[in-house]
Design a protein around this motif. Structure first.
Motif, PDB file in Angstrom:
ATOM      1  N   LYS A 137      91.395  15.439 -41.625  1.00  0.00           N
ATOM      2  CA  LYS A 137      90.641  16.820 -42.454  1.00  0.00           C
ATOM      3  C   LYS A 137      90.810  17.148 -43.851  1.00  0.00           C
ATOM      4  N   LYS A 138      92.206  16.591 -44.313  1.00  0.00           N
ATOM      5  CA  LYS A 138      92.508  16.973 -45.731  1.00  0.00           C
ATOM      6  C   LYS A 138      92.842  15.513 -46.507  1.00  0.00           C
ATOM      7  N   GLY A 139      92.607  14.473 -45.951  1.00  0.00           N
ATOM      8  CA  GLY A 139      92.910  13.207 -46.681  1.00  0.00           C
ATOM      9  C   GLY A 139      94.109  12.834 -46.890  1.00  0.00           C
ATOM     10  N   ARG A 140      95.280  13.601 -46.409  1.00  0.00           N
ATOM     11  CA  ARG A 140      96.691  13.360 -46.669  1.00  0.00           C
ATOM     12  C   ARG A 140      97.541  14.479 -45.903  1.00  0.00           C
ATOM     13  N   LEU A 141      98.894  13.971 -45.757  1.00  0.00           N
ATOM     14  CA  LEU A 141      99.597  14.830 -45.108  1.00  0.00           C
ATOM     15  C   LEU A 141     100.635  15.572 -45.918  1.00  0.00           C
ATOM     16  N   LYS A 142     101.209  14.749 -46.587  1.00  0.00           N
ATOM     17  CA  LYS A 142     102.064  15.400 -47.769  1.00  0.00           C
ATOM     18  C   LYS A 142     101.627  16.546 -48.569  1.00  0.00           C
ATOM     19  N   GLY A 143     102.279  17.639 -48.189  1.00  0.00           N
ATOM     20  CA  GLY A 143     101.894  18.856 -49.031  1.00  0.00           C
ATOM     21  C   GLY A 143     101.059  19.786 -48.207  1.00  0.00           C
ATOM     22  N   THR A 144     100.437  19.268 -47.284  1.00  0.00           N
ATOM     23  CA  THR A 144      99.281  20.251 -46.637  1.00  0.00           C
ATOM     24  C   THR A 144     100.599  21.211 -45.678  1.00  0.00           C
ATOM     25  N   ARG A 145      99.965  22.434 -45.454  1.00  0.00           N
ATOM     26  CA  ARG A 145     100.603  23.498 -44.960  1.00  0.00           C
ATOM     27  C   ARG A 145     100.061  23.902 -43.354  1.00  0.00           C
ATOM     28  N   LEU A 146     101.007  23.835 -42.576  1.00  0.00           N
ATOM     29  CA  LEU A 146     100.756  23.964 -41.378  1.00  0.00           C
ATOM     30  C   LEU A 146     101.395  25.160 -40.783  1.00  0.00           C
ATOM     31  N   VAL A 147     100.728  26.356 -40.096  1.00  0.00           N
ATOM     32  CA  VAL A 147     101.480  27.535 -39.485  1.00  0.00           C
ATOM     33  C   VAL A 147     101.362  27.298 -38.027  1.00  0.00           C
ATOM     34  N   TYR A 148     102.370  27.492 -37.263  1.00  0.00           N
ATOM     35  CA  TYR A 148     102.436  27.272 -35.796  1.00  0.00           C
ATOM     36  C   TYR A 148     103.109  28.573 -35.311  1.00  0.00           C
ATOM     37  N   LEU A 170     105.803  23.093 -42.975  1.00  0.00           N
ATOM     38  CA  LEU A 170     105.520  23.754 -41.577  1.00  0.00           C
ATOM     39  C   LEU A 170     106.235  25.286 -41.693  1.00  0.00           C
ATOM     40  N   THR A 171     105.357  26.236 -41.226  1.00  0.00           N
ATOM     41  CA  THR A 171     105.983  27.471 -41.042  1.00  0.00           C
ATOM     42  C   THR A 171     105.923  27.808 -39.671  1.00  0.00           C
ATOM     43  N   THR A 172     106.862  28.263 -38.885  1.00  0.00           N
ATOM     44  CA  THR A 172     106.699  28.489 -37.667  1.00  0.00           C
ATOM     45  C   THR A 172     106.890  30.241 -37.404  1.00  0.00           C
ATOM     46  N   VAL A 173     105.990  30.779 -36.620  1.00  0.00           N
ATOM     47  CA  VAL A 173     106.109  32.198 -36.518  1.00  0.00           C
ATOM     48  C   VAL A 173     106.213  32.186 -35.007  1.00  0.00           C
ATOM     49  N   VAL A 206      99.763  32.893 -42.568  1.00  0.00           N
ATOM     50  CA  VAL A 206      98.505  32.637 -42.520  1.00  0.00           C
ATOM     51  C   VAL A 206      97.876  32.387 -43.779  1.00  0.00           C
ATOM     52  N   ARG A 207      98.182  33.386 -44.587  1.00  0.00           N
ATOM     53  CA  ARG A 207      97.185  33.388 -46.159  1.00  0.00           C
ATOM     54  C   ARG A 207      96.936  32.367 -46.681  1.00  0.00           C
ATOM     55  N   ASP A 208      98.081  31.261 -46.810  1.00  0.00           N
ATOM     56  CA  ASP A 208      97.841  30.037 -47.729  1.00  0.00           C
ATOM     57  C   ASP A 208      97.732  28.864 -46.634  1.00  0.00           C
ATOM     58  N   ALA A 209      97.572  28.988 -45.425  1.00  0.00           N
ATOM     59  CA  ALA A 209      97.638  27.826 -44.458  1.00  0.00           C
ATOM     60  C   ALA A 209      96.488  26.883 -44.762  1.00  0.00           C
ATOM     61  N   ASP A 210      96.622  25.467 -44.470  1.00  0.00           N
ATOM     62  CA  ASP A 210      95.576  24.579 -44.271  1.00  0.00           C
ATOM     63  C   ASP A 210      95.304  24.566 -42.801  1.00  0.00           C
ATOM     64  N   PHE A 211      96.168  24.758 -41.870  1.00  0.00           N
ATOM     65  CA  PHE A 211      95.779  24.522 -40.491  1.00  0.00           C
ATOM     66  C   PHE A 211      96.711  25.746 -39.936  1.00  0.00           C
ATOM     67  N   VAL A 212      96.003  26.354 -38.916  1.00  0.00           N
ATOM     68  CA  VAL A 212      96.943  27.447 -38.093  1.00  0.00           C
ATOM     69  C   VAL A 212      96.779  26.691 -36.445  1.00  0.00           C
ATOM     70  N   TYR A 213      97.941  27.109 -36.018  1.00  0.00           N
ATOM     71  CA  TYR A 213      98.166  26.159 -34.432  1.00  0.00           C
ATOM     72  C   TYR A 213      98.806  26.999 -33.687  1.00  0.00           C
ATOM     73  N   THR A 214      98.405  27.181 -32.628  1.00  0.00           N
ATOM     74  CA  THR A 214      98.807  27.816 -31.218  1.00  0.00           C
ATOM     75  C   THR A 214      99.023  27.078 -30.028  1.00  0.00           C
ATOM     76  N   ASP A 215      99.773  27.652 -29.184  1.00  0.00           N
ATOM     77  CA  ASP A 215      99.881  26.965 -27.818  1.00  0.00           C
ATOM     78  C   ASP A 215     100.096  28.122 -26.836  1.00  0.00           C
ATOM     79  N   THR A 216     100.087  27.616 -25.685  1.00  0.00           N
ATOM     80  CA  THR A 216     100.390  28.489 -24.523  1.00  0.00           C
ATOM     81  C   THR A 216     101.631  29.104 -24.696  1.00  0.00           C
ATOM     82  N   TRP A 217     101.826  30.375 -23.965  1.00  0.00           N
ATOM     83  CA  TRP A 217     102.899  31.200 -24.191  1.00  0.00           C
ATOM     84  C   TRP A 217     103.762  30.907 -22.908  1.00  0.00           C
ATOM     85  N   VAL A 218     103.264  29.977 -22.025  1.00  0.00           N
ATOM     86  CA  VAL A 218     103.909  29.641 -20.777  1.00  0.00           C
ATOM     87  C   VAL A 218     103.765  28.350 -20.426  1.00  0.00           C
TER      88      VAL A 218
END
Ligand code: CP
Length: 302
Positions: A137-148, A170-173, A206-218
């Protein structure tokens, strides 16, 4: 490949790039694993991991054996003895086990490579697919911003490792750490890169994220377990303010990711799953191409 600890960033990048190349040129790899067999052994349920590795072996010219743990004699013997036998018959083992400790025993007893198909601590083959879609999606990984956003769990651990080894910020919440998944060594290695931060301010993250990722809580093994019902209820209450929904994503241009299975109305809303920024199904499709690149790497085809 029990996790990414034995891989350098360069090696992980190579696996990701090869996965994208295989995805774009599948015919080049049709006979790469001709005559090879892989055992796929499952102690837990699966849709994607089973399908991805089984189809990957077929499309690479090899053969996969789906093995339900409960139908084997692993349950009445030692993991070591059963693995010693198994690894004399197949070229690779992909295992989804309940406990990482058993997977470590399996790997130590095996004559052939062992791939972690998701235990309570790590899910590396998922993270390879995730990093592939991010690079596409971004053409690179270095410097891209993922929020989990979610529980700090096995998927989160593999993202922490995978992102910090490939230059992703990576920012994890994660208001809750799933204790069985805790791996301080992994977290400390990630901290040292300066690429991983944690916050409770989900909106700012989330404001400056390139990707927002979530997963199951259980975790899957507890999802329908009546003994886990109270804890599940507690988690739903705690995590609901961290749901990925249209309100949270207002003003954000981030792509939305989820490793599936999805629990609509809990960690993510149906509107976001179906929304124009969702890349969830492309991400899931990449499990197949990720399985291929992992199998080819471990069977020394590149
Ligand atoms: N994401 C994932 O591992 O899917 P399955 O549990 O269906 O294999």
């Amino acid at each position: 490949m029990l996790n990414f600890k034995e891989l350098s960033g360069q090696q992980l990048n190579e696996i990701i790039d090869k996965g994208i190349e295989i995805k774009n040129n599948p015919e080049k790899y049709e006979k790469e694993l001709s005559g090879k067999s892989s055992a796929l052994i499952f102690q837990k349920t699966s849709t994607r991991t089973r399908v991805a590795f089984e189809v990957a072996m077929t499309q690479l010219g090899g053969h996969a054996l789906y093995i339900d743990w409960r139908t084997t004699n692993f349950g009445i013997a030692t993991v070591e003895d059963e693995t010693r036998y198994l690894s004399r018959n197949v070229d690779c083992i992909m295992a989804r086990l309940l406990r990482n400790a058993d997977l470590v025993k399996m790997a130590a007893s095996s004559r052939v490579p062992v791939i972690n198909g998701c235990d309570e601590k790590y899910h590396p083959s998922q993270a390879v697919a995730d990093l592939m879609i991010m690079k596409e999606k971004k053409g690179r990984l270095k410097g891209t911003r993922l929020v989990y956003i979610g529980i700090h769990n096995n998927v989160c651990n593999s993202l922490v490792e995978g992102c910090t080894k490939t230059g992703v910020k990576l920012t994890t919440v994660t208001p809750l750490h799933n204790e069985p998944s805790r791996d301080e060594e992994l977290l400390e290695a990630a901290r040292k890169t300066g690429l991983w931060e944690t916050t409770s301010d989900v909106k700012a993250a989330v404001r400056d994220a390139d990707f927002v990722y979530t997963d199951t809580w259980v975790d899957m093994e507890f999802f329908t377990d009546p003994k886990f019902a109270v804890e599940k209820e507690k988690r739903v209450k705690l995590m609901m303010p961290f749901q990925v929904n249209d309100e949270l994503l207002k003003g954000s241009s981030a792509y939305v990711m989820h490793d599936m299975p999805i629990h609509r109305g809990y960690e993510i809303t149906g509107d976001v799953v179906e929304g124009s920024k969702s890349i969830i199904y492309e991400q899931a499709e990449n499990r197949l191409h990720a399985a291929k690149t992992i199998l080819l790497k471990l069977l020394e085809k590149y």
